[in-house]
Design an enzyme around this catalytic site. Structure first.
Site, mmCIF file in Angstrom:
data_model
loop_
_atom_site.group_PDB
_atom_site.id
_atom_site.type_symbol
_atom_site.label_atom_id
_atom_site.label_comp_id
_atom_site.label_asym_id
_atom_site.label_seq_id
_atom_site.Cartn_x
_atom_site.Cartn_y
_atom_site.Cartn_z
ATOM 1 N N HIS A 128 34.261 40.534 39.012
ATOM 2 C CA HIS A 128 32.969 41.237 39.067
ATOM 3 C C HIS A 128 31.811 40.293 38.739
ATOM 4 O O HIS A 128 30.753 40.340 39.375
ATOM 5 C CB HIS A 128 32.936 42.392 38.053
ATOM 6 C CG HIS A 128 33.829 43.540 38.382
ATOM 7 N ND1 HIS A 128 33.966 44.055 39.638
ATOM 8 C CD2 HIS A 128 34.623 44.310 37.567
ATOM 9 C CE1 HIS A 128 34.804 45.092 39.603
ATOM 10 N NE2 HIS A 128 35.216 45.255 38.366
ATOM 11 N N ASP A 158 34.072 47.110 49.998
ATOM 12 C CA ASP A 158 33.778 45.984 49.104
ATOM 13 C C ASP A 158 33.082 44.841 49.833
ATOM 14 O O ASP A 158 32.960 43.745 49.290
ATOM 15 C CB ASP A 158 35.056 45.499 48.415
ATOM 16 C CG ASP A 158 36.087 44.953 49.396
ATOM 17 O OD1 ASP A 158 35.834 44.989 50.626
ATOM 18 O OD2 ASP A 158 37.141 44.489 48.939
ATOM 19 N N HIS A 163 40.140 40.194 36.434
ATOM 20 C CA HIS A 163 39.444 41.266 37.160
ATOM 21 C C HIS A 163 37.945 41.272 36.813
ATOM 22 O O HIS A 163 37.090 41.296 37.699
ATOM 23 C CB HIS A 163 40.126 42.585 36.764
ATOM 24 C CG HIS A 163 39.508 43.833 37.292
ATOM 25 N ND1 HIS A 163 40.086 44.590 38.279
ATOM 26 C CD2 HIS A 163 38.373 44.495 36.941
ATOM 27 C CE1 HIS A 163 39.342 45.655 38.519
ATOM 28 N NE2 HIS A 163 38.287 45.613 37.717
ATOM 29 N N GLU A 164 37.629 41.234 35.512
ATOM 30 C CA GLU A 164 36.216 41.310 35.099
ATOM 31 C C GLU A 164 35.443 40.091 35.580
ATOM 32 O O GLU A 164 34.278 40.196 35.968
ATOM 33 C CB GLU A 164 36.098 41.463 33.577
ATOM 34 C CG GLU A 164 36.762 42.707 32.985
ATOM 35 C CD GLU A 164 36.288 44.013 33.592
ATOM 36 O OE1 GLU A 164 35.211 44.037 34.202
ATOM 37 O OE2 GLU A 164 37.027 45.017 33.475
ATOM 38 N N THR A 172 40.089 42.432 52.890
ATOM 39 C CA THR A 172 40.726 43.370 51.954
ATOM 40 C C THR A 172 40.763 44.719 52.661
ATOM 41 O O THR A 172 39.709 45.306 52.910
ATOM 42 C CB THR A 172 39.925 43.504 50.646
ATOM 43 O OG1 THR A 172 38.573 43.809 50.962
ATOM 44 C CG2 THR A 172 39.987 42.223 49.838
ATOM 45 N N HIS A 221 35.543 46.181 43.472
ATOM 46 C CA HIS A 221 36.893 46.723 43.561
ATOM 47 C C HIS A 221 37.322 46.824 45.028
ATOM 48 O O HIS A 221 36.494 47.098 45.895
ATOM 49 C CB HIS A 221 36.955 48.124 42.937
ATOM 50 C CG HIS A 221 36.720 48.128 41.463
ATOM 51 N ND1 HIS A 221 35.865 49.008 40.852
ATOM 52 C CD2 HIS A 221 37.232 47.362 40.485
ATOM 53 C CE1 HIS A 221 35.862 48.786 39.548
ATOM 54 N NE2 HIS A 221 36.679 47.779 39.307
ATOM 55 N N GLN A 262 40.409 50.947 51.009
ATOM 56 C CA GLN A 262 41.286 51.667 50.076
ATOM 57 C C GLN A 262 40.535 52.871 49.556
ATOM 58 O O GLN A 262 39.420 52.736 49.045
ATOM 59 C CB GLN A 262 41.681 50.714 48.939
ATOM 60 C CG GLN A 262 42.677 51.293 47.963
ATOM 61 C CD GLN A 262 43.067 50.273 46.895
ATOM 62 O OE1 GLN A 262 43.000 49.066 47.112
ATOM 63 N NE2 GLN A 262 43.471 50.759 45.742
ATOM 64 N N GLY A 300 37.666 46.734 29.329
ATOM 65 C CA GLY A 300 36.700 45.662 29.468
ATOM 66 C C GLY A 300 35.612 46.042 30.431
ATOM 67 O O GLY A 300 35.711 47.041 31.127
HETATM 68 ZN ZN LIG Z 1 36.589 46.732 37.485
#
Ligand SMILES: [Zn+2]
Length: 682
Positions: free
Chosen positions: A214, A235, A210-211, A240, A220, A243, A173
């Site tokens: 965005h 991010d 997830h999409e 968060t 991410h 990472q 996706g």
């Molecule tokens: Zn993504």
């Protein structure tokens, strides 16, 4: 000024040797230019500050109307309404941290909810699902703007989700970022990642979660690796942990140590790449970014007026069954006589019968859902569709929907255009700029011949999916000997502005007046680049060009060929095109220029395969050098300065190891220079 990368998030899948499909990094997840934030990013960050300082609230639950466009070819990817409803349920579990569900994890309730629109943009009752039977179900990302031509609801009022059969073969996706152009807005998801029932068998419906993250402006968790600062890079979210790279498993990892305290990576976070089974949370910081986007950019979609207008569940009393609403679309509306049009039913609410009428068409009527109609007579024609589900009936007529013209005979070959007469548009060429934005222009800064080339300024272009076309005059391929063969060649130059995304260059060819096009050339990514990635506007030097060679021999019997050079922008960097040629090469040998008084020159065969012969006839003894260079100006072969006697001289260059492309034989004598273009074809 630094270039801000356009933001499109692609989530790839590859099959590994293990039993599980493994997700690999999103295509465009690099976000390297932290100092040069886009307007949207700046707005989101200001909005976050407004929330943190108490100037703006995070309103109580905000609802987002959703329309799901199912683009299918009649197979199982034409998913059920129940599967769509199941995906909406999963979204509300995940974004709402709903107790007793998979979404009830460590994170927060984002106070965002989703509902399938109950009213369409015309205020008519709907189940929020549009079904379209189209070959675009096998979706290529460069066609993303075409999805919107099939079906698109005002993106300030609806979240447009496209469910397709496949994306670039193996992508799960992708999503736009807030504040992009409408033709780029929305989400595209593969049907078997959509929801957690029916054909869905991947990630428990969390690909869409997830999409949409965005779509709300959330990056991410591994964006920009460990970053410099846990709040202002990565991010851009403090809570968060940084990472270094995506995690494809449910294993606990700690890939960065620049956070204090040094916390583990959030394998549970929806914006990681971990499997759906270990995902269960958005953080408070992610929630604030989403709410900021709703406060600052996507401001209308959740407004009380829009909830009324789209039929939010708590304020709308739907009928038991929505009556059918007639609708149709065709991607082709201007054709030549003798050509056909594919009509697609996009009626709402599950019509079961179709009555089409096509004045001027054959058939003139049809009961198929998606008929193909041939038009044999020049004119302009209406199209009418009446649909019914047995209980209700609706009718739609669009006047002058189809224009049928005459094909005629194209111009004789050969065709060449070097843009050096400075005309715009160049003689016989049509520039097609459907969105009216930035398009192809004449450029005098870079060229492989003379003064000008054509440049597409992807650098200034915002983002994604917009098409700009150089349409050549219609050509008659039967006007020239197909011996040795008919081909197209041109030179192009391109550099990327970010290593993780790319614009696209295509050559499309139609033999049916533009009804359908074959893709005869395609470049993107590293295959398209001719210069190094740079965050400044690209201007190629003479070594930063490549030559294209396209064998078009299979079209040698066509009398009306339309060829177009197409740029699909990704908001990347400049693309230059120069020295277009279509022919059999026989006219490329020119001996008219004088480099030695009284001398004649013949270079053959052209195109050449194993060797390039050079026949030189000199009136008297002369010192001459002969070179073979490629279109980037690199020296490949050389006969250094030497004395040639008067009379016929026979020379040759072997082409062993030289790839197919355009080259130049360059002769120099006493300061005079002559270059002859030669095509090498292996
Ligand atoms: Zn993504």
């Amino acid at each position: 000024m630094m270039k801000f990368p356009p933001i499109y998030f692609f989530c790839f899948l590859i099959l590994t040797c293990s039993l599980n499909a493994q997700q690999v990094p999103c295509y465009f997840d690099e976000y390297t230019n932290n100092e040069s934030l886009s307007d949207a990013e700046r707005q989101i960050q200001e909005g976050v500050q407004n929330i943190l300082s108490g100037n703006r609230t995070m309103d109580s639950v905000r609802a987002i109307p959703v329309v799901v466009h199912i683009i299918h070819t009649g197979g199982s990817e034409n998913i059920s309404e129940a599967q769509v409803q199941n995906q909406i349920q999963v979204l509300n579990e995940d974004f709402g941290k709903l107790p007793g569900t998979n979404g009830f994890g460590l994170g927060v309730d984002t106070e965002v909810r989703f509902f399938l629109a109950n009213l369409d943009p015309g205020g008519r009752c709907t189940n929020g699902i549009v079904r379209v039977n189209s070959p675009l179900a096998n979706h290529q990302s460069y066609q993303r703007a075409l999805l919107k031509e099939l079906s698109f609801w005002d993106n300030t009022r609806y979240l447009n989700i496209y469910v397709v059969k496949s994306i670039n073969g193996n992508v799960a996706g992708y999503s736009s970022f807030p504040d992009g152009p409408p033709e780029a807005d929305g989400i595209v998801v593969r049907h078997n990642y959509f929801g957690n029932s029916g054909t869905a068998n991947n990630f428990l419906g969390r690909t869409t979660t997830h999409e949409i993250g965005h779509w709300f402006g959330v990056f991410h968790t591994f964006n920009n690796a460990c970053g410099d600062d846990v709040c202002t890079s990565g991010d851009f979210i403090c809570d968060t942990p940084p990472q270094f790279e995506p995690n494809f498993s449910c294993t606990t990892k700690n890939t960065c140590s620049n956070d204090v305290p040094d916390l583990n990576d959030l394998k549970e976070n929806y914006m990681n790449y971990t499997p759906g089974s270990c995902k269960n949370m958005f953080t408070e910081g992610q929630k604030i970014r989403m709410q900021s986007t709703l406060n600052e950019i996507r401001t209308e979609i959740w407004s009380a007026d829009n909830l009324l207008g789209t039929g939010y569940d708590s304020v709308y009393m739907p009928p038991v069954v929505c009556p059918v609403v007639a609708g149709f679309v065709s991607l082709t509306r201007d054709i030549c006589f003798g050509n056909s049009v594919y009509f697609m039913d996009i009626s709402l609410n599950d019509a079961t019968t179709w009555q089409w009428s096509f004045p001027g068409g054959n058939p003139a009527v049809s009961n198929e859902a998606n008929p193909t109609v041939i038009y044999n007579t020049i004119g302009t024609y209406d199209v009418t569709l009446i649909v019914s589900d047995g209980a209700s009936t609706d009718s739609l007529t669009i006047a002058s929907y189809i224009n049928v013209g005459s094909p005629g005979i194209g111009d004789a070959l050969s065709y060449s255009e070097n843009f050096d007469d400075g005309l715009y548009p160049p003689a016989g060429i049509t520039i097609n700029n459907p969105n009216g934005g930035i398009t192809w222009v004449l450029d005098s800064l870079a060229s492989t011949s003379g003064m000008y080339s054509m440049r597409m300024d992807n650098y200034a272009s915002i983002c994604c999916g917009t098409v700009d076309e150089i349409i050549l005059p219609n050509l008659d391929f039967t006007s020239i000997s197909p011996d040795p063969e008919i081909y197209m060649s041109f030179n192009w130059a391109y550099a990327r502005s970010d290593p993780s995304f790319s614009d696209e260059l295509l050559v499309l060819l139609s033999t049916d007046c533009g009804t359908t096009f074959a893709q005869v050339f395609y470049k993107t990514g590293n295959a398209m680049t001719t210069g190094p990635t740079q965050t400044t506007s690209f201007v190629p030097d003479s070594t930063q060009w490549k030559s294209a060679f396209i064998n078009l021999d299979e079209y040698k019997d066509e009398t009306f060929v339309q060829v177009k050079v197409v740029n699909v922008t990704d908001g990347g960097n400049n693309l230059y095109v120069d020295d277009l040629y279509i022919g059999n090469g026989s006219d490329l040998v020119s001996a008219s220029e004088i480099f030695v008084e009284g001398a004649s020159l013949k270079i053959y065969p052209n195109p050449a395969s194993d060797k390039i012969n050079i026949n030189l006839d000199l009136p008297e003894k002369e010192m001459i050098s002969v070179k073979l260079i490629n279109a980037q100006g690199m020296l490949l072969r050389e006969i250094p300065d030497q004395d040639f006697m008067a009379g016929q001289q026979q020379l040759y260059f072997s082409t062993m190891g030289i790839p197919t492309g355009v080259y130049f034989v360059v002769l120099e004598a006493d300061g005079h220079r002559k270059a002859v273009k030669v095509l090498v074809q292996q």
